[in-house]
Write an enzyme that holds these catalytic residues in place. Structure first.
Site, PDB file in Angstrom:
ATOM      1  N   SER A 104       0.839  -1.203   0.000  1.00  0.00           N
ATOM      2  CA  SER A 104       0.000   0.000   0.000  1.00  0.00           C
ATOM      3  C   SER A 104       0.866   1.242   0.000  1.00  0.00           C
ATOM      4  O   SER A 104       1.784   1.356   0.806  1.00  0.00           O
ATOM      5  CB  SER A 104      -0.869   0.105   1.261  1.00  0.00           C
ATOM      6  OG  SER A 104      -1.212  -1.120   1.761  1.00  0.00           O
TER       7      SER A 104
ATOM      8  N   HIS B  90      -4.824  -0.158  -3.987  1.00  0.00           N
ATOM      9  CA  HIS B  90      -4.152  -1.399  -4.388  1.00  0.00           C
ATOM     10  C   HIS B  90      -4.510  -1.663  -5.851  1.00  0.00           C
ATOM     11  O   HIS B  90      -5.658  -1.995  -6.147  1.00  0.00           O
ATOM     12  CB  HIS B  90      -4.647  -2.584  -3.560  1.00  0.00           C
ATOM     13  CG  HIS B  90      -4.335  -2.474  -2.100  1.00  0.00           C
ATOM     14  ND1 HIS B  90      -3.339  -3.200  -1.496  1.00  0.00           N
ATOM     15  CD2 HIS B  90      -4.881  -1.723  -1.133  1.00  0.00           C
ATOM     16  CE1 HIS B  90      -3.301  -2.884  -0.208  1.00  0.00           C
ATOM     17  NE2 HIS B  90      -4.223  -1.997   0.033  1.00  0.00           N
TER      18      HIS B  90
ATOM     19  N   HIS C  12      -5.267  -9.770  -0.113  1.00  0.00           N
ATOM     20  CA  HIS C  12      -5.102  -9.882   1.347  1.00  0.00           C
ATOM     21  C   HIS C  12      -6.066 -10.909   1.931  1.00  0.00           C
ATOM     22  O   HIS C  12      -7.160 -11.114   1.413  1.00  0.00           O
ATOM     23  CB  HIS C  12      -5.379  -8.537   2.014  1.00  0.00           C
ATOM     24  CG  HIS C  12      -4.372  -7.471   1.692  1.00  0.00           C
ATOM     25  ND1 HIS C  12      -4.478  -6.660   0.591  1.00  0.00           N
ATOM     26  CD2 HIS C  12      -3.241  -7.099   2.337  1.00  0.00           C
ATOM     27  CE1 HIS C  12      -3.450  -5.822   0.571  1.00  0.00           C
ATOM     28  NE2 HIS C  12      -2.680  -6.067   1.618  1.00  0.00           N
TER      29      HIS C  12
ATOM     30  N   TYR D 232      -7.739 -10.360   4.522  1.00  0.00           N
ATOM     31  CA  TYR D 232      -8.918  -9.634   5.034  1.00  0.00           C
ATOM     32  C   TYR D 232      -9.973  -9.392   3.966  1.00  0.00           C
ATOM     33  O   TYR D 232     -11.062  -8.929   4.258  1.00  0.00           O
ATOM     34  CB  TYR D 232      -8.514  -8.328   5.731  1.00  0.00           C
ATOM     35  CG  TYR D 232      -7.804  -7.299   4.894  1.00  0.00           C
ATOM     36  CD1 TYR D 232      -8.445  -6.642   3.846  1.00  0.00           C
ATOM     37  CD2 TYR D 232      -6.484  -6.960   5.153  1.00  0.00           C
ATOM     38  CE1 TYR D 232      -7.795  -5.689   3.085  1.00  0.00           C
ATOM     39  CE2 TYR D 232      -5.827  -6.012   4.405  1.00  0.00           C
ATOM     40  CZ  TYR D 232      -6.489  -5.377   3.372  1.00  0.00           C
ATOM     41  OH  TYR D 232      -5.834  -4.436   2.621  1.00  0.00           O
ATOM     42  N   GLU D 233      -9.642  -9.702   2.715  1.00  0.00           N
ATOM     43  CA  GLU D 233     -10.652  -9.627   1.659  1.00  0.00           C
ATOM     44  C   GLU D 233     -11.487 -10.910   1.627  1.00  0.00           C
ATOM     45  O   GLU D 233     -12.358 -11.068   0.775  1.00  0.00           O
ATOM     46  CB  GLU D 233      -9.983  -9.384   0.314  1.00  0.00           C
ATOM     47  CG  GLU D 233      -9.337  -8.011   0.226  1.00  0.00           C
ATOM     48  CD  GLU D 233      -8.417  -7.854  -0.971  1.00  0.00           C
ATOM     49  OE1 GLU D 233      -8.870  -7.375  -2.003  1.00  0.00           O
ATOM     50  OE2 GLU D 233      -7.237  -8.240  -0.867  1.00  0.00           O
TER      51      GLU D 233
ATOM     52  N   ALA E 216       3.323  -1.679   4.128  1.00  0.00           N
ATOM     53  CA  ALA E 216       3.210  -0.547   5.040  1.00  0.00           C
ATOM     54  C   ALA E 216       2.957  -1.136   6.418  1.00  0.00           C
ATOM     55  O   ALA E 216       2.309  -2.177   6.541  1.00  0.00           O
ATOM     56  CB  ALA E 216       2.041   0.337   4.631  1.00  0.00           C
TER      57      ALA E 216
ATOM     58  N   MET F 202      -0.524  -6.160   7.884  1.00  0.00           N
ATOM     59  CA  MET F 202      -1.582  -7.104   7.475  1.00  0.00           C
ATOM     60  C   MET F 202      -1.210  -7.919   6.242  1.00  0.00           C
ATOM     61  O   MET F 202      -2.094  -8.331   5.484  1.00  0.00           O
ATOM     62  CB  MET F 202      -2.870  -6.327   7.179  1.00  0.00           C
ATOM     63  CG  MET F 202      -3.325  -5.421   8.297  1.00  0.00           C
ATOM     64  SD  MET F 202      -4.781  -4.501   7.802  1.00  0.00           S
ATOM     65  CE  MET F 202      -4.832  -3.247   9.078  1.00  0.00           C
ATOM     66  N   SER F 203       0.059  -8.124   6.022  1.00  0.00           N
ATOM     67  CA  SER F 203       0.436  -8.868   4.809  1.00  0.00           C
ATOM     68  C   SER F 203       1.763  -9.577   5.033  1.00  0.00           C
ATOM     69  O   SER F 203       2.188  -9.773   6.165  1.00  0.00           O
ATOM     70  CB  SER F 203       0.559  -7.898   3.623  1.00  0.00           C
ATOM     71  OG  SER F 203       1.645  -7.017   3.831  1.00  0.00           O
TER      72      SER F 203
ATOM     73  N   ASN G 206       2.954   4.884  10.128  1.00  0.00           N
ATOM     74  CA  ASN G 206       2.330   5.488  11.324  1.00  0.00           C
ATOM     75  C   ASN G 206       2.876   4.757  12.534  1.00  0.00           C
ATOM     76  O   ASN G 206       3.419   3.657  12.400  1.00  0.00           O
ATOM     77  CB  ASN G 206       0.803   5.311  11.262  1.00  0.00           C
ATOM     78  CG  ASN G 206       0.411   3.849  11.105  1.00  0.00           C
ATOM     79  OD1 ASN G 206       0.439   3.320   9.984  1.00  0.00           O
ATOM     80  ND2 ASN G 206       0.089   3.179  12.199  1.00  0.00           N
TER      81      ASN G 206
ATOM     82  N   HIS H 240      -6.515   5.349   7.337  1.00  0.00           N
ATOM     83  CA  HIS H 240      -6.000   4.685   6.131  1.00  0.00           C
ATOM     84  C   HIS H 240      -5.457   5.691   5.113  1.00  0.00           C
ATOM     85  O   HIS H 240      -4.442   5.442   4.460  1.00  0.00           O
ATOM     86  CB  HIS H 240      -7.103   3.819   5.506  1.00  0.00           C
ATOM     87  CG  HIS H 240      -6.669   3.034   4.309  1.00  0.00           C
ATOM     88  ND1 HIS H 240      -5.657   2.090   4.359  1.00  0.00           N
ATOM     89  CD2 HIS H 240      -7.093   3.046   3.029  1.00  0.00           C
ATOM     90  CE1 HIS H 240      -5.487   1.568   3.150  1.00  0.00           C
ATOM     91  NE2 HIS H 240      -6.343   2.130   2.330  1.00  0.00           N
TER      92      HIS H 240
HETATM   93  N1  HPA Z   1      -1.326  -1.772  11.680  1.00  0.00           N
HETATM   94  C1  HPA Z   1      -1.507  -2.703  10.745  1.00  0.00           C
HETATM   95  N2  HPA Z   1      -1.252  -2.501   9.469  1.00  0.00           N
HETATM   96  C2  HPA Z   1      -0.790  -1.301   9.102  1.00  0.00           C
HETATM   97  C3  HPA Z   1      -0.570  -0.282  10.028  1.00  0.00           C
HETATM   98  C4  HPA Z   1      -0.862  -0.531  11.403  1.00  0.00           C
HETATM   99  O1  HPA Z   1      -0.689   0.317  12.286  1.00  0.00           O
HETATM  100  N3  HPA Z   1      -0.096   0.777   9.330  1.00  0.00           N
HETATM  101  C5  HPA Z   1      -0.027   0.402   8.036  1.00  0.00           C
HETATM  102  N4  HPA Z   1      -0.441  -0.859   7.891  1.00  0.00           N
END
Ligand code: HPA
Length: 276
Positions: A36, A68, A90, A92-93, A120, A215-216, A239, A251
């Site tokens: 991402s 994406h 992902h 989560y999809e 990310a 998440m990946s 972040n 996001h």
């Molecule tokens: N958590 C999970 N996935 C992420 C984050 C996060 O803080 N930032 C970017 N992808």
């Protein structure tokens, strides 16, 4: 008719992919999965010579998340060629561990020897700053699944009890640090998402030894190591993870920080790929 095993399906996708990209099997030494907000890395990577919409190939699923894409590009980095997966599928999809690793098997079937996984992440390590790239030294798989779960893989590929003692190649990490000596290394904990973690979960991840949460990547790494691909993982901390700073997670901010910072990583990746 029985369904094709995931490796044969990847073989079909790879044949069509190489044909569409106009390359022979093995012409691309490496594959790169762009996470991402990593799109700005592309301009620094090299010259694009061909592209294909991923979902036109056998086994690929159209992604659903904004930011994406779903293209596979052939890029000439100067001294090498890299196959770039723009966007990923992902968990989560709603897809399985096997589904989300189809690109990895396709890269392997297309003749790649190295796979570079980017993502990310949220920074758990308080020394990190948003915008900072970190080399993944190891991971903690918090997804509760594996790309190797399910029917046994074809016998000729070997048993699925794959060793992950050095999941992320030390050689490739050292090579990357020769190009960018300021890069630090950290442990990435991969959760299923799509929700961000609670502060308590972030604290748990920290206690377990994680420096980043995301998440990946973890399932892709496992699928790649099973196929003996060498893995380089780079995470862009977009972040601070929940509870590490006072800021709430958004996001759009994650994508924006990725956009601002990914150019530099594109230059680093160009150097790494040229030296493979
Ligand atoms: N958590 C999970 N996935 C992420 C984050 C996060 O803080 N930032 C970017 N992808």
């Amino acid at each position: 008719m029985a369904e094709k095993n995931p490796y044969d399906l990847a073989g079909d996708a790879a044949t069509q992919l190489n044909e569409t990209l106009g390359e022979k099997a093995g012409a691309h030494k490496a594959a790169l999965v762009l996470g991402s907000g990593w799109a700005n890395a592309l301009s620094e990577l090299g010259e694009q010579t061909a592209e294909v919409e991923a979902h036109t190939l056998p086994g690929f699923i159209a992604p659903t998340v904004a930011g994406h894409g779903s293209k596979i590009l052939s890029i000439d980095t100067g001294d090498n060629k890299v196959m770039v997966f723009q966007g990923r599928t992902h968990l989560y999809e709603g897809h399985s561990g096997v589904d989300v690793t189809h690109g990895v098997r396709t890269a392997w079937a297309a003749g790649c020897e190295v796979i570079i996984l980017t993502n990310a992440s949220g920074g758990v390590n308080p020394d990190y700053e948003p915008g900072q790239p970190v080399l993944i030294s190891d991971h903690i798989n918090m997804t509760g699944t594996s790309p190797l779960a399910g029917p046994a893989p074809p016998k000729e590929l070997g048993i699925r009890f794959v060793d992950l003692s050095e999941a992320y190649s030390k050689r490739l990490r050292e090579l990357t640090k020769e190009i960018a000596p300021d890069l630090t290394e950290g442990v990435y904990a991969g959760f299923m998402g799509p929700h961000y973690e609670t502060p308590a979960e972030v604290q748990m991840a920290k206690t377990m030894g994680a420096d980043m949460v995301g998440m990946s990547t973890v399932l892709e790494c496992i699928a790649a190591r099973y196929l003996k691909l060498e893995v380089l993982g780079i995470s862009l901390v977009t972040n601070m993870a929940a509870g590490v700073s006072d800021e709430l997670l958004d996001h759009e901010d994650v994508l924006a920080v990725g956009k601002q910072s990914s150019k530099r990583v594109g230059t680093i990746l160009n150097g790494v790929i040229n030296r493979l």
